[in-house]
Structure formats: C-alpha cells, structure tokens
Design a protein around this motif. Structure first.
Motif, mmCIF file in Angstrom:
data_model
loop_
_atom_site.group_PDB
_atom_site.id
_atom_site.type_symbol
_atom_site.label_atom_id
_atom_site.label_comp_id
_atom_site.label_asym_id
_atom_site.label_seq_id
_atom_site.Cartn_x
_atom_site.Cartn_y
_atom_site.Cartn_z
ATOM 1 N N ALA A 1 -1.731 15.997 -8.523
ATOM 2 C CA ALA A 1 -0.746 15.618 -9.528
ATOM 3 C C ALA A 1 -0.756 14.100 -9.643
ATOM 4 O O ALA A 1 -0.923 13.392 -8.656
ATOM 5 C CB ALA A 1 0.633 16.105 -9.118
ATOM 6 N N PRO A 2 -0.569 13.590 -10.857
ATOM 7 C CA PRO A 2 -0.532 12.129 -10.976
ATOM 8 C C PRO A 2 0.701 11.568 -10.281
ATOM 9 O O PRO A 2 1.780 12.158 -10.328
ATOM 10 C CB PRO A 2 -0.495 11.883 -12.482
ATOM 11 N N SER A 3 0.507 10.463 -9.631
ATOM 12 C CA SER A 3 1.631 9.851 -8.926
ATOM 13 C C SER A 3 2.497 9.099 -9.916
ATOM 14 O O SER A 3 2.038 8.594 -10.931
ATOM 15 C CB SER A 3 1.119 8.910 -7.838
ATOM 16 N N GLU A 4 3.781 9.034 -9.614
ATOM 17 C CA GLU A 4 4.732 8.334 -10.473
ATOM 18 C C GLU A 4 4.503 6.834 -10.343
ATOM 19 O O GLU A 4 4.363 6.319 -9.229
ATOM 20 C CB GLU A 4 6.160 8.678 -10.059
ATOM 21 N N PRO A 5 4.478 6.134 -11.461
ATOM 22 C CA PRO A 5 4.322 4.681 -11.352
ATOM 23 C C PRO A 5 5.574 4.070 -10.742
ATOM 24 O O PRO A 5 6.695 4.394 -11.121
ATOM 25 C CB PRO A 5 4.119 4.228 -12.799
ATOM 26 N N SER A 6 5.393 3.254 -9.774
ATOM 27 C CA SER A 6 6.524 2.592 -9.122
ATOM 28 C C SER A 6 6.267 1.094 -9.141
ATOM 29 O O SER A 6 5.196 0.633 -9.494
ATOM 30 C CB SER A 6 6.682 3.096 -7.688
ATOM 31 N N ALA A 7 7.286 0.361 -8.739
ATOM 32 C CA ALA A 7 7.152 -1.091 -8.715
ATOM 33 C C ALA A 7 6.084 -1.454 -7.690
ATOM 34 O O ALA A 7 6.125 -0.989 -6.549
ATOM 35 C CB ALA A 7 8.479 -1.738 -8.351
ATOM 36 N N PRO A 8 5.140 -2.274 -8.088
ATOM 37 C CA PRO A 8 4.087 -2.630 -7.130
ATOM 38 C C PRO A 8 4.661 -3.478 -6.000
ATOM 39 O O PRO A 8 5.392 -4.430 -6.228
ATOM 40 C CB PRO A 8 3.075 -3.402 -7.965
ATOM 41 N N ALA A 9 4.359 -3.073 -4.800
ATOM 42 C CA ALA A 9 4.819 -3.823 -3.633
ATOM 43 C C ALA A 9 3.953 -5.067 -3.488
ATOM 44 O O ALA A 9 2.751 -5.041 -3.741
ATOM 45 C CB ALA A 9 4.721 -2.964 -2.381
ATOM 46 N N ALA A 10 4.597 -6.144 -3.085
ATOM 47 C CA ALA A 10 3.854 -7.385 -2.889
ATOM 48 C C ALA A 10 2.942 -7.213 -1.678
ATOM 49 O O ALA A 10 3.396 -6.857 -0.593
ATOM 50 C CB ALA A 10 4.810 -8.548 -2.662
ATOM 51 N N PRO A 11 1.658 -7.439 -1.869
ATOM 52 C CA PRO A 11 0.759 -7.271 -0.732
ATOM 53 C C PRO A 11 0.983 -8.382 0.294
ATOM 54 O O PRO A 11 1.339 -9.508 -0.036
ATOM 55 C CB PRO A 11 -0.631 -7.376 -1.353
ATOM 56 N N GLU A 12 0.819 -7.997 1.533
ATOM 57 C CA GLU A 12 0.975 -8.974 2.609
ATOM 58 C C GLU A 12 -0.257 -9.859 2.632
ATOM 59 O O GLU A 12 -1.383 -9.379 2.726
ATOM 60 C CB GLU A 12 1.115 -8.250 3.949
ATOM 61 N N VAL A 13 -0.037 -11.139 2.502
ATOM 62 C CA VAL A 13 -1.134 -12.087 2.449
ATOM 63 C C VAL A 13 -1.278 -12.734 3.818
ATOM 64 O O VAL A 13 -0.321 -13.290 4.358
ATOM 65 C CB VAL A 13 -0.878 -13.165 1.369
ATOM 66 N N ARG A 14 -2.458 -12.662 4.361
ATOM 67 C CA ARG A 14 -2.725 -13.290 5.650
ATOM 68 C C ARG A 14 -3.753 -14.386 5.421
ATOM 69 O O ARG A 14 -4.812 -14.129 4.856
ATOM 70 C CB ARG A 14 -3.277 -12.283 6.641
ATOM 71 N N VAL A 15 -3.404 -15.556 5.823
ATOM 72 C CA VAL A 15 -4.294 -16.693 5.665
ATOM 73 C C VAL A 15 -4.643 -17.217 7.042
ATOM 74 O O VAL A 15 -3.764 -17.480 7.865
ATOM 75 C CB VAL A 15 -3.639 -17.811 4.820
ATOM 76 N N ILE A 16 -5.886 -17.352 7.297
ATOM 77 C CA ILE A 16 -6.344 -17.929 8.561
ATOM 78 C C ILE A 16 -6.969 -19.270 8.216
ATOM 79 O O ILE A 16 -7.896 -19.358 7.421
ATOM 80 C CB ILE A 16 -7.374 -17.012 9.245
ATOM 81 N N ARG A 17 -6.461 -20.321 8.796
ATOM 82 C CA ARG A 17 -6.953 -21.658 8.509
ATOM 83 C C ARG A 17 -7.577 -22.227 9.771
ATOM 84 O O ARG A 17 -6.963 -22.203 10.842
ATOM 85 C CB ARG A 17 -5.803 -22.548 8.035
#
Length: 123
Positions: free
Chosen positions: A91-107
């Motif tokens: 079944a198609p999934s219901e569109p929901s608010a996109p969750a902000a992806p966790e951004v990992r930065v390695i410097r």
C-alpha cells in the motif's frame, strides 16, 4: 488490498524433471535419426551432386545441434515472465512531514609540526 506473499498457481510451476528429461531425450533421438537418414541418403543417392554435400554437412553438424538442443531444457527455451506485483509495495505510504536528517560532520584539521610552538616537541 492484496497480499504480497501468495503461493504460485499450479499452471505457473515448472514441468517435472522426469517429463523434461523425456522430452529432451525424444528431441535428441529424432535429431540423430535425421542425421542417420542424411548419412544414408548421402551414400545411396547417385549421381553425386550438390545435394550430396548438403546431406554430408547435415550428417556432420546435426550431432552438435542435437546435443545443444537436448541440453537446453524447457525452462531455457521458455520466455520467463516476471510478475511486477511482487516488487510493488502493498500500500502506498501516507505522505508525512519530512524529518530533518541528522547531519554528522567530521572535521580534521592538519597543522605543520613547526607552525605551532606547542607541537614541535618543546612542551
């Protein structure tokens, strides 16, 4: 809603191995019978002409054709149709608010050993 896991129907099942071997054996024996007939016709029919060469070529190349066609089973010659239903989601999934992806930065900072006074070994 259809279930994505269903048993295959009896008409889509492959042939039994015993039936497949029998059909391949018959195909091989018929081809080899044609080869023997070509060989006999090559020797018996006179006067010799272009057809003698055709019968001779058939007698030479038919064993190869017979073996190759006997080794290709029913499954190899049949066009395989894939059912796209199994690949589709149930079944198609219901569109929901996109969750902000966790951004990992390695410097990684690199400094030269002589550029900083604390890093050149004089602590």
């Amino acid at each position: 809603m259809k279930s994505s896991s269903h048993a295959p129907s009896a008409t889509s099942l492959p042939r039994a191995p015993r039936d497949d071997v029998d059909a391949r054996s018959v195909r091989y024996l018929v081809t080899m019978g044609i080869r023997i007939a070509c060989f006999v016709l090559m020797v018996v029919i006179t006067p010799y002409g272009w057809y003698t060469w055709v019968f001779g070529a058939a007698a030479i190349f038919l064993p190869y054709v017979a073996v190759v066609s006997a080794n290709v089973g029913h499954e190899g010659r049949r066009n395989r149709r894939e059912d796209p239903e199994a690949a589709l989601p149930a079944a198609p999934s219901e569109p929901s608010a996109p969750a902000a992806p966790e951004v990992r930065v390695i410097r990684i900072d690199e400094t030269r050993p002589g550029a900083d006074g604390a890093r050149d070994g004089a602590a």
